[in-house]
Design an enzyme around this catalytic site. Structure first.
Site, PDB file in Angstrom:
ATOM      1  CE  LYS A  31      -1.016  -8.348   4.892  1.00 57.21           C
ATOM      2  NZ  LYS A  31      -2.288  -8.554   5.645  1.00 57.21           N
ATOM      3  CG  HIS A  75      -7.180  -4.907  -1.800  1.00 58.15           C
ATOM      4  ND1 HIS A  75      -6.557  -4.032  -0.943  1.00 58.15           N
ATOM      5  CD2 HIS A  75      -7.322  -6.066  -1.105  1.00 58.15           C
ATOM      6  CE1 HIS A  75      -6.347  -4.643   0.214  1.00 58.15           C
ATOM      7  NE2 HIS A  75      -6.797  -5.861   0.143  1.00 58.15           N
ATOM      8  CB  SER A 115       3.216  -7.393   5.294  1.00 55.79           C
ATOM      9  OG  SER A 115       1.966  -7.504   5.912  1.00 55.79           O
TER      10      SER A 115
HETATM   11  P1  A3P Z   1       2.835  -6.494   9.124  1.00 49.89           P
HETATM   12  O1  A3P Z   1       2.497  -7.807   8.503  1.00 49.89           O
HETATM   13  O2  A3P Z   1       4.110  -5.910   8.592  1.00 49.89           O
HETATM   14  O3  A3P Z   1       2.802  -6.518  10.610  1.00 49.89           O
HETATM   15  P2  A3P Z   1      -3.509  -4.714   5.549  1.00 49.89           P
HETATM   16  O4  A3P Z   1      -4.469  -4.314   6.613  1.00 49.89           O
HETATM   17  O5  A3P Z   1      -3.542  -3.816   4.366  1.00 49.89           O
HETATM   18  O6  A3P Z   1      -3.643  -6.146   5.225  1.00 49.89           O
HETATM   19  O7  A3P Z   1      -2.047  -4.481   6.144  1.00 49.89           O
HETATM   20  C1  A3P Z   1      -1.574  -5.299   7.172  1.00 49.89           C
HETATM   21  C2  A3P Z   1      -0.344  -4.696   7.806  1.00 49.89           C
HETATM   22  O8  A3P Z   1      -0.715  -3.536   8.565  1.00 49.89           O
HETATM   23  C3  A3P Z   1       0.296  -5.681   8.783  1.00 49.89           C
HETATM   24  O9  A3P Z   1       1.712  -5.443   8.673  1.00 49.89           O
HETATM   25  C4  A3P Z   1      -0.290  -5.199  10.114  1.00 49.89           C
HETATM   26  O10 A3P Z   1       0.447  -5.595  11.245  1.00 49.89           O
HETATM   27  C5  A3P Z   1      -0.231  -3.694   9.892  1.00 49.89           C
HETATM   28  N1  A3P Z   1      -1.080  -2.948  10.851  1.00 49.89           N
HETATM   29  C6  A3P Z   1      -2.379  -3.135  11.150  1.00 49.89           C
HETATM   30  N2  A3P Z   1      -2.760  -2.290  12.118  1.00 49.89           N
HETATM   31  C7  A3P Z   1      -1.677  -1.537  12.431  1.00 49.89           C
HETATM   32  C8  A3P Z   1      -1.430  -0.492  13.389  1.00 49.89           C
HETATM   33  N3  A3P Z   1      -2.364  -0.044  14.214  1.00 49.89           N
HETATM   34  N4  A3P Z   1      -0.188   0.043  13.420  1.00 49.89           N
HETATM   35  C9  A3P Z   1       0.791  -0.401  12.608  1.00 49.89           C
HETATM   36  N5  A3P Z   1       0.616  -1.390  11.705  1.00 49.89           N
HETATM   37  C10 A3P Z   1      -0.604  -1.955  11.618  1.00 49.89           C
END
Ligand code: A3P
Length: 290
Positions: free
Chosen positions: A45, A100, A130
């Site tokens: 996340k 991870h 998140s």
């Molecule tokens: P939120 O749940 O706060 O929206 P991961 O990819 O490590 O699982 O992380 C997911 C988080 O990254 C999510 O956060 C997602 O919305 C955010 N995310 C993915 N693409 C993004 C982008 N282009 N800009 C900003 N946040 C992004």
């Protein structure tokens, strides 16, 4: 409360999802690293999918100009979750893999400074919130509807990825063993272009101004959300509850304030206060600090 064995197993002090096995994880120690390899490394996340998309756009011209329609997960597969039983020696070079893993479980050669690691961190309150929402969406994760309980699990490191603090502190304190670039979610959010240029520089890829503009444009939250290659929209129904969320949820800094109460935030601070001081990063907790 211990995590359910239906979802997680522990290997050398770290929690993995049951989509992989201890034997496979153990074998990764010998995973052969090429000098050109790039590993996107995160605690869950923290911006993994975002960074996967940025790397796909930087490295693959066909991804950048939209002539190739390949999912992020196929462009940048997971190291420890080899869901499609792929032969990683057949990936195009440079290989880009997502992981991870904690620093101590990665392929041996990475620690000898072969290949490159891009480590992305995010302020842990936003990570936790998140993660909480994500656990409702992903059927492969145990759903803990009560946020308080989820927080205690997270603070105790009893979730996939184990302790956020150990993960981040481990990678930062062993940085000298790796060829590593540290980035934060918040700096990417504040100035995506600079982050893209840092990545280009680190992986030795020269792009024209227009190409950089194109990467930046396609890596914004709004545009990624619309891009089926980038938003993980096509995950099978046995993995995700599509009515309960999406991979690209809010994409903001400071969203934790919408979920955590003052008391919960204080409890969190109490657990992390001393520990966070030892990390060589200044966390950005809200947009007014950016
Ligand atoms: P939120 O749940 O706060 O929206 P991961 O990819 O490590 O699982 O992380 C997911 C988080 O990254 C999510 O956060 C997602 O919305 C955010 N995310 C993915 N693409 C993004 C982008 N282009 N800009 C900003 N946040 C992004």
């Amino acid at each position: 409360m211990e995590p359910s064995k239906k979802y997680l197993f522990e290997y050398k002090g770290y929690y993995f999802g049951v989509e992989t096995t201890p034997e496979y994880v153990a074998s990764l120690e010998d995973f052969e690293i090429y000098d050109s390899d790039i590993f996107i490394t995160t605690y869950p996340k923290s911006g993994t999918v975002w960074t996967q998309n940025i790397l796909s756009l930087i490295i693959h011209e066909g991804h950048r100009n939209g002539t190739e329609n390949m999912e992020t997960m196929d462009r940048v597969p997971w190291l420890e979750y080899n869901l499609k039983q792929r032969d990683y020696t057949k990936l195009p070079l440079p290989r880009v893999l997502a992981t991870h893993l904690p620093y101590y479980l990665v392929p041996r050669d990475l620690k000898n400074k072969r290949g490159r690691v891009i480590y992305v961190t995010r302020n842990p309150k936003d990570v936790m919130v998140s993660y909480y929402h994500f656990s409702k969406f992903m059927k492969t994760l145990e759903e803990i509807p009560d946020f308080n309980l989820f927080m205690e699990r997270f603070l105790a490191g009893k979730v996939l990825g184990s302790s956020w603090f150990d993960h981040v502190a481990g990678w930062y304190s062993h940085a000298e063993d790796f060829n590593i670039l540290f980035l934060t979610y918040e700096e990417m959010k504040k100035d995506l272009r600079s982050a893209v240029l840092k990545i280009c520089n680190f992986v030795g890829k020269k792009l024209s101004e227009e190409e950089v503009d194109s990467v930046v444009r396609q890596a914004t939250f709004e545009n990624m959300r619309k891009d089926p290659r980038a938003n993980y929209e096509n995950l099978p129904d046995e993995w995700v509850s599509k009515d309960k969320g999406r991979f690209l949820r809010k994409g903001t800094v400071g969203d934790w304030k919408n979920t955590m109460t003052v008391a919960q935030s204080e409890r969190f601070d109490e657990v992390f206060k001393e520990k966070i001081k030892t990390l060589p990063i200044k966390f950005v907790w809200d947009t007014d600090e950016m």
